[in-house]
Design a protein around this motif. Sequence first.
Motif, PDB file in Angstrom:
ATOM      1  N   ARG A  91     -20.739 -26.592   3.464  1.00  0.00           N
ATOM      2  CA  ARG A  91     -20.893 -25.896   2.176  1.00  0.00           C
ATOM      3  C   ARG A  91     -19.577 -25.914   1.402  1.00  0.00           C
ATOM      4  O   ARG A  91     -19.545 -26.113   0.193  1.00  0.00           O
ATOM      5  CB  ARG A  91     -21.325 -24.441   2.403  1.00  0.00           C
ATOM      6  N   ILE A  95     -18.758 -27.215  -2.435  1.00  0.00           N
ATOM      7  CA  ILE A  95     -18.167 -26.375  -3.486  1.00  0.00           C
ATOM      8  C   ILE A  95     -16.915 -27.045  -4.054  1.00  0.00           C
ATOM      9  O   ILE A  95     -16.676 -27.043  -5.262  1.00  0.00           O
ATOM     10  CB  ILE A  95     -17.818 -24.976  -2.926  1.00  0.00           C
ATOM     11  N   ARG A 101     -18.637 -25.571  -9.746  1.00  0.00           N
ATOM     12  CA  ARG A 101     -18.216 -24.455  -8.872  1.00  0.00           C
ATOM     13  C   ARG A 101     -16.712 -24.513  -8.596  1.00  0.00           C
ATOM     14  O   ARG A 101     -15.916 -24.122  -9.417  1.00  0.00           O
ATOM     15  CB  ARG A 101     -19.061 -24.446  -7.612  1.00  0.00           C
ATOM     16  N   LEU A 161     -16.203 -17.648  -7.875  1.00  0.00           N
ATOM     17  CA  LEU A 161     -16.798 -17.875  -6.553  1.00  0.00           C
ATOM     18  C   LEU A 161     -16.968 -16.540  -5.826  1.00  0.00           C
ATOM     19  O   LEU A 161     -16.219 -15.581  -6.062  1.00  0.00           O
ATOM     20  CB  LEU A 161     -15.904 -18.801  -5.717  1.00  0.00           C
ATOM     21  N   ASP A 165     -18.367 -18.054  -0.650  1.00  0.00           N
ATOM     22  CA  ASP A 165     -17.893 -19.348  -1.164  1.00  0.00           C
ATOM     23  C   ASP A 165     -16.438 -19.578  -0.753  1.00  0.00           C
ATOM     24  O   ASP A 165     -16.064 -20.669  -0.309  1.00  0.00           O
ATOM     25  CB  ASP A 165     -17.957 -19.397  -2.703  1.00  0.00           C
TER      26      ASP A 165
END
Lengths: 177, 302
Positions: A91, A95, A101, A161, A165
Motif C-alpha cells: 500500500r 501511495i 496521494r 494522508l 497512509d
Amino acid sequence: MLPHLIAIGWGVLGLAVCSLAADLPGNLAIDPTAAIKTQVPRVVPNSGRLQWKPHSRDLTEWPSLGYQDKRPTPKPQVTRLEGPSNGDVARGLGIAMDPARGNCVACHQLPGDAWPGTVGNPLLHYRRYGHQDAQVYQQIFDARVFNPNSVMPAYGTFGILSDQDVRDLVAFLQSLD
Amino acid sequence: MIRIAGFPLVWGASTLLGLALVQPPALSAEPAPYREMERPLETYIPHASGDRKFSNTYRYWKDPKNLDWRLAGNPDENWKLNWKFMDPPFNQAIHGGHFALDRGESLYKFLNRGGSFAACLGAGKGGLKGLRTSYPRYDKTLKRVVGLEEKIQICGAIEGRVLENGSYDNSAISLYIAGFSKGMPMRIDVSKGPLKEAFERGRRLYHTRAGRMNFACATCHIHNVGKHLRGNTVTTPFGDVVHFPVYRTKYELQSLQLRFMECNLDTGTQPLLPGSPAYTDLEVFLSALSNGYAVTVPSERD
C-alpha cells in the motif's frame, strides 16, 4: 462590511466570487454552489469569455494567496509513534507513486521510476539511512518539526494522508534496501 | 499509539466568520503575516541581470540571438537557456500564436475605429510602440496599479465588448499590442510610488507559502531552479514575462496570470481570479525581473 461583499467589485468573470456563507474569502476562482468549488479556466478560441470547469479536487480548505484570505498556515505538529509502524509495504508503494496521494516520486528518486524528481534526496535505499520508524513517521506527517524551512508537504498536519497512509509509507521506505 | 501535541488547527466557519468581523477588509493589505514564508526573503534587483545572484544563467540567455546551441542539445543543461519563448514544438514559421495575432489585430482595429480604445489603453503619440514595455502601470483614473490585460478588459467594456481578463480575445489583443514592442526591453520603474509598493507586496507574496502543499512560488522558482519535478525542470523567474501571452498546446493562449493559476493548481493551492490584486502584485514583481529584456512574441510553449 464583510470582505465577501467588498469582493463583488472584482467578480468580473461571471464566477461568483462570494461564497454561499461568509466562510470563504473573495477573489477565489470558485463556484460556491458546485460540489468541487475550485474551478479551472479554459481558454476558448475567438471568445471574450473564459469557460470554467471543476478541478479534480476542492482546494478551498487550504489558505490561498488572496489578500482577503486571513487563514493562517497550520502550525507544525509533533507526533509520537510508539513501536513499529505496522504499515503495509505494498500500500505504501502505491501511495508513494500516486500523483493524487503521496506523489513522493515527483521530488524523490524511487525504484523503478523513469522520471525521478531531484528536489528531495534519493530514497532508493532508504533503510540504509538507519532512521527510527518514529522519525520517519514525523518526517512525513510534518517535516517542519525537524526543519522549519522544509520543502516537504506536511502530509499529516495538512490532512493530505491519514495515520494509516503514513504508517504504510514508513513500512514501504524501511523496506527499501 | 499516536499522540499529537501542538496546535490542532480546524478552520471552522465560526472561526472565519469571527475573523471576518474583526478584520477590516483591505484590498491592498499586506500578505498575511501569520503565513509561513519561504526564507530567506531575498531582495531582488528589478532587472533581468538580477538573475546573476540567483540561478546565474543570465549569461546564457541575455542575448537571445546568440544562444549557445550546445546547451540546447543537453537535456541536463538546456534549462539554462531560459528560452521558454521557443520551447518545443516551436515553429518559427507558423504556430497558434500567429493566428492569435491575426485575431488580435482585427479586434483591435474594430474597437479602435474611433481612436478611443487606444487612448483608453494609454497609447501616446508613438501609438502602440513601447506600450507593452511599460505595463503594469499606475492608472490615474482607477487610482491603482493595473496590468495590460486588466486594462484591455476595462477599455473593451467601455467600447461595449466583453473581453474577460485571461480570455482568448483579451490575450489576442494583448499579444497584438506586444507585437509593437517586439525587440524592445521591458522598462517598468519600481523605484518609487505605487509600483514600488506593488513590487514589495509581490516580492513578499512570491515567498508566501500557501495551499495543500504549503509551497511558495520561491520554493520552486528560487530554491529549486534546475531541479527536476517529474518531466519538468524549474527555471529562473527572471526574463519570464516578455513572451506572454504565450501559445500553449494545452491552453490555446495563456496570459501571465493564467500561468499563475496553473502553478497554483499544480501545487494544490486554490487559484485566484485573473486581475485580483494579489496576482497583479505578482505580475508587477515578475515584470520588474524582466526589465532590460526584450519582448519576444509570438511565442510558443508545450
